[in-house]
Structure formats: C-alpha cells, structure tokens
Design an enzyme around this catalytic site. Structure first.
Site, mmCIF file in Angstrom:
data_model
loop_
_atom_site.group_PDB
_atom_site.id
_atom_site.type_symbol
_atom_site.label_atom_id
_atom_site.label_comp_id
_atom_site.label_asym_id
_atom_site.label_seq_id
_atom_site.Cartn_x
_atom_site.Cartn_y
_atom_site.Cartn_z
ATOM 1 N N LYS A 282 1.088 -1.133 0.010
ATOM 2 C CA LYS A 282 0.183 0.077 0.078
ATOM 3 C C LYS A 282 0.944 1.398 -0.078
ATOM 4 C CE LYS A 282 -4.000 -1.698 2.816
ATOM 5 N NZ LYS A 282 -4.964 -1.744 1.755
ATOM 6 N N ARG A 356 -10.354 -11.693 1.853
ATOM 7 C CA ARG A 356 -11.068 -12.623 1.347
ATOM 8 C C ARG A 356 -10.631 -14.201 1.577
ATOM 9 N NH1 ARG A 356 -11.340 -9.176 -4.055
ATOM 10 N NH2 ARG A 356 -11.042 -7.643 -2.544
HETATM 11 N N1 BES Z 1 -8.095 -3.749 4.298
HETATM 12 C C1 BES Z 1 -8.420 -3.458 3.104
HETATM 13 C C2 BES Z 1 -9.529 -2.600 2.917
HETATM 14 C C3 BES Z 1 -9.651 -1.251 3.722
HETATM 15 C C4 BES Z 1 -9.567 -0.109 2.826
HETATM 16 C C5 BES Z 1 -10.389 -1.289 4.884
HETATM 17 C C6 BES Z 1 -9.375 0.989 3.493
HETATM 18 C C7 BES Z 1 -10.444 0.085 5.497
HETATM 19 C C8 BES Z 1 -9.930 1.031 4.904
HETATM 20 C C9 BES Z 1 -8.519 -4.598 2.106
HETATM 21 O O1 BES Z 1 -7.553 -5.536 2.432
HETATM 22 C C10 BES Z 1 -7.574 -4.057 0.933
HETATM 23 O O2 BES Z 1 -6.611 -3.693 0.794
HETATM 24 N N2 BES Z 1 -8.686 -3.985 -0.256
HETATM 25 C C11 BES Z 1 -8.357 -3.906 -1.355
HETATM 26 C C12 BES Z 1 -8.646 -4.594 -2.361
HETATM 27 C C13 BES Z 1 -7.885 -4.508 -3.849
HETATM 28 C C14 BES Z 1 -6.675 -5.126 -3.642
HETATM 29 C C15 BES Z 1 -8.682 -5.617 -4.758
HETATM 30 C C16 BES Z 1 -9.092 -2.272 -1.658
HETATM 31 O O3 BES Z 1 -10.127 -1.944 -0.976
HETATM 32 O O4 BES Z 1 -8.199 -1.477 -2.657
HETATM 33 MN MN MN Z 2 -5.684 -5.271 1.862
#
Ligand code: BES
Ligand code: MN
Ligand code: ZN
Length: 528
Positions: A282, A356
């Site tokens: 990230k 997931r």
């Molecule tokens: N934990 C995150 C989602 C999230 C983002 C929760 C911001 C709370 C605040 C999750 O694991 C994630 O990174 N999701 C990605 C998925 C993508 C890579 C398909 C997302 O939402 O960008």
């Molecule tokens: Mn994630």
C-alpha cells in the site's frame, strides 16, 4: 480497559451535588424535575431559557453555572423534543449527547433527572439512555502518559467519575440495564482491540485477549499454525506467511441454548492485525489505519462477550482468522496459486486483497465443523464499499432474503445501519481465473461486490449467509452521539439485536432454516 464512569440509578427525589441535568420538551416546557429546580433557584432556569431562546429541541442545551439555592455547581437543561415518539436509538443518542456535555470539569459527579411531562419514561428507556451515556464516556487513554504520572492527584483529574440517573423506578431501570451492561462491555472490548496499535496487538496477542472470554463462560480454542496446516487452511496461511508473527484462528463457543438448543449461529471475523498490502504494498498515506483491519474479528470477540455476560439463550460460534499481512522474502507473490481448505484454487493477483483469502478458509471451516443454521461474517474488506456507501451504512451481501431483512431491521433498531448490495452470476464471472478456479481481485468496478462473490465461493448452497463490509463503519467512522473513539465497536449492538430478535429462546423456535435461493449459489456459474 478504560475506566468506565460508575453508573447508578436513584429515585427522582434523591438529592445530589456536582452537575445536575434536567429536561425540557419541545416549546421549552420544563419537566416536573426541571420545574422543581427552577423553583429552588428562584427562576434561574426559566430566565436562562429566555435569554438563550432555547426551544427544547432534541439535544439542545442551556447551561447555568454556579446556581444559587442548590448544592449543584452547574445545571444543564437538555431538550427532549417530543419524547413520546422516541425510539430505542433516540434514547441511546440522548444519553450519549448528555454524556458529551459532562466532562467532569464542574464536578466529578453528575445527576440526571430523567422524566417527561405527560408520558412515562419507561425503565427500558432509562436503560437505553444509560447505555448511550456509558458508550459516549469511552476514550482510549492507555498510551497517554500524563494522567498516569499524576495518578492519585485528585485535583488534577477532571474526568467524570460518577453518573447517577434519577428516574421513576430505579429498581426496574437497574434490571433493564443489566443486558445493556453486557453490551457495553462487549462494545468496549471491541473498541479497545481496534484502537490498539499493531506493534502491541499481533495475531498471538489478539488470540490471548480472546482467550480471556473463558472467564465469562465462553469456550475458547486457539489454533496454532501447525493445526491450521493440518486442517489445510492454506489460503489463510499464505496471507500470514510474510510475517514474523505466526497466524492463528480462534474458535469461541457460547452454548447458552444448551444441547437441545439446535444448530448454532456462526459469526466470522476478518482479523488482519496489520495490512501493509504485502508485496502489493500500500502507499504510505493513511497506512497506519490498517491497524484496524481486524475490526471484524474484534466485533466477533466483543459480541461473544456480550452474549455470555447477558447469558443469551443462543448457541453461537465466533471464529476469527488472525494474520499479519507483511512484505518479506517469505511473503506470497502476485501470481501465486494456492489451494484453499475447500479445494478451491485461488490465483493471487494482488496480495492486498488478503481479507477474502483469510475469510474463505474460516467460512469453509465453520460450515464443515459446526453445520451452523446461519453464517454472518464481518470484515473491513474493501475501500470500494466506502466509495459506494460513504460512512453511513455498512455494505450487506446475502444469499438469503430473510436473513438480509432481519439484519437490515436490526440495523434500523440499533442505528448500526446496513445497505444491501447485489450478488449474482454476472458479478461472479469477474473473479474467474485463467489458471486457477478463481482470482482474488475482480477489477476496478464493483470492487466490494466481486470481493463478496469471492466469499460466496466458500459458502455452501444451503447455508443462509450474510457478509457485512464494515470498512467505513468500524474505524475512523463519523462522530456520533454515542461514539468519539477511532474504533467504533460497530456490529456488536447490531448482531446482539439480531440474535435477541430471531435466534434466542421463543424467537429461535419460530425461526426456520430457509434454503438459500439456488440461482445465487455457487453452482449457478454454469448457467451464465
Ligand atoms: N483492508 C483493506 C480494505 C480497507 C481499506 C479497509 C481502507 C479500510 C480502509 C483490504 O484488505 C484491501 O486492501 N482491499 C483492497 C482490495 C483490492 C486490492 C482488490 C482495496 O479495497 O483497495
Ligand atoms: Mn488489503
Ligand atoms: Zn485488509
């Protein structure tokens, strides 16, 4: 963990010191207790109301400092609006709003005189008011060194220590409050877990905290990596393999309905104690928020505590998948293929779509092992759900209309609101993989839906199931009357209400196991 303000209930006539809170209805009509104080202060309240043009609107206040003729240091008149039409949520929010006025600066004790002009304020109303007040009183001060250094220095401590709620029937209010006290403890535990930084709370430490529920009568089993390997939870383990800290799964069982109570309801939580994204790292901005990526799991633990403390007549299983998603030489790579416990193979296109994978194995395991009558999972699963719904509703996905409607109704009752989003064969196509059964990302559009479709691949056709995407609600959520903490504790009150309404005692006997519509199940893929 945080010091809760000591709460008690007393009769309307009991006197007090410190801060007094009294009420006025729409039109600035003082309730009997307020009128009484107005007399004692020789009309000070009426005068202040006139000066400030206070109209008695819900949550509006008038403040009077150092009132003469009483022992109080301050009197607050709070607007009730029209209490006759108050819902459970209104009483809760009123309690929160009142507590928000009470910092303790004008006295360590506050007395609230809760009455209305015509209609009765019931013991349940009083109990909900009190819960709202106590929820609002929460703050996560564990790492503030100043108050600790000054411990014992009473003059320096300006927090509210004691809250006395005066009402018509304090005994009945106390009884009505008993289950709310359990809910308060559950929400407090959930908030504490979510607020805790990830250096302190990794998978093992989280599991340890869950283990403390044994004191409340919950059976807690902590599964080690060796056990998870033996069970074949390879998708979950793949997420955690880049971390120095071993992954864990915790299974919590509350058998409040006993052996004849029937199949349990299962609640499953995403417990990524920190989500860096892994090799699909990230960006730096806001990454600290990912210490809260275990909020789904924290909710499950808080709920189990609440159910146990209020001795809920339900059989409930709580299960949380605890991992840390880190980049390292051992981390999983984009392009890796792993076989989940269910036998479904997953192409890992983005290591940041890790929740997931963790949930897939937990969902499969809980169905295989416990044959639950329904499965509900909570997860901070996607940023996309916030794009869709903002921070007002959690996303709800379900293969079962009855379960979805029950959850939506519980959301309205508690104010922990849900909005249903679709599932369907066309969306399911988004996660088809060229090299494996499925891939872990579904592309740019409908990101929350493809994540939900992924989860559904691990749900058996006849299991009523709901997925709550709580990314916008469980942490860094909007301020409310009953919460100012970063970790909100979202979901505990919601699921407690659902269980109370449909899965407990008499309600449970009426409840039937409705089959999920086949058209939305896994097998329907072939039809499109
Ligand atoms: N934990 C995150 C989602 C999230 C983002 C929760 C911001 C709370 C605040 C999750 O694991 C994630 O990174 N999701 C990605 C998925 C993508 C890579 C398909 C997302 O939402 O960008
Ligand atoms: Mn994630
Ligand atoms: Zn995540």
């Amino acid at each position: 963990m945080t010091d809760q303000t000591a709460l008690s209930f007393a009769s309307m006539t009991a006197t007090g010191d410190g801060v007094a809170v009294v009420f006025a209805e729409e039109g600035a009509k003082l309730t009997p207790a307020a009128q009484d104080l107005d007399k004692k202060t020789k009309g000070l309240l009426s005068k202040a109301i006139q000066i400030t043009a206070f109209k008695g609107k819900k949550g509006a206040t008038v403040d009077v400092l150092a009132p003469q003729g009483t022992k109080f240091t301050r009197i607050v008149v709070v607007g009730l609006g029209k209490p006759a039409s108050f819902t459970q949520e209104d009483w809760l929010n009123l309690g929160g709003a009142v507590r928000g006025q009470l910092t303790g600066r004008e006295g360590a004790t506050a007395h609230v005189y809760l009455d209305a002009i015509k209609d009765d304020v019931t013991p349940t109303d009083v109990a909900n008011f009190a819960l709202g007040a106590q929820l609002r009183g929460y703050s996560f001060k564990k790492y503030k060194s100043k108050p600790r250094k000054k411990a014992g220095d009473a003059a320096n401590d300006r927090s509210l220590k004691k809250l006395v709620v005066h009402c018509a029937d304090p005994r009945a209010a106390g009884q009505a409050y008993a289950p709310n006290r359990a809910i308060l403890d559950g929400v407090t535990l959930t908030r504490d877990l979510v607020n805790e930084p990830a250096n302190v709370l990794g998978p093992a430490e989280f599991a340890q905290r869950a283990k403390t529920l044994t004191k409340a009568g919950v059976q807690v089993e902590v599964m080690s990596e060796a056990t998870l390997k033996r069970l074949g939870m390879r998708a979950l383990l793949a997420v955690g393999q880049g971390s120095e800290r071993p992954s864990h799964v915790v299974v919590m069982q509350w058998k409040g309905a006993g052996a004849k109570g029937g199949a349990p309801i299962a609640i499953v939580g995403k417990g990524v104690t920190f989500d860096t994204g892994g090799i699909s790292l990230k960006g730096a901005a806001g990454m600290e928020e990912m210490k809260g990526d275990m909020a789904g799991a924290a909710c499950v633990v808080g709920l189990m505590l609440a159910l146990a403390e209020r001795k809920a007549k339900v059989n409930a299983i709580g299960i949380v998948g605890l991992v840390e998603n880190m980049p390292s030489g051992d981390a999983q790579r984009p392009g890796d293929v792993v076989e989940a416990m269910s036998g479904t193979t997953i192409e890992v296109l983005n290591t940041d779509a890790e929740g997931r994978m963790v949930l897939g194995d937990c969902l499969w395991y809980v169905q295989e092992k416990f044959k639950p009558q329904a499965v509900i999972n909570l997860a901070t699963l996607t940023g996309a759900v916030m794009v869709a719904l903002g921070k007002e509703h959690a996303g709800l996905f379900s293969n079962n209309d009855e379960l979805a409607e029950r959850l939506t109704a519980a959301g309205k009752e508690t104010g922990e609101k849900l909005w249903r989003l679709p599932l369907g064969p066309k969306y399911d196509k988004l996660i088809e993989s060229k090299v494996a059964d499925i891939k872990n990302t579904g592309g740019r559009w409908g990101g929350s839906i493809s994540a939900a479709q992924f989860l559904q691949r691990f749900i058996k056709d006849d299991t009523p199931w709901a997925h709550l995407d709580v990314a916008g609600m469980a942490m860094s959520s909007n301020d409310s009357d009953i919460n100012r903490s970063w970790g909100s504790g979202f979901g505990v009150r919601l699921l407690d209400q659902l269980i109370k309404d449909h899965y407990e005692g008499a309600a449970a006997r009426k409840s039937t196991k409705a089959a999920a519509p086949k058209s939305r199940g896994r097998k329907s893929r072939a039809k499109t």
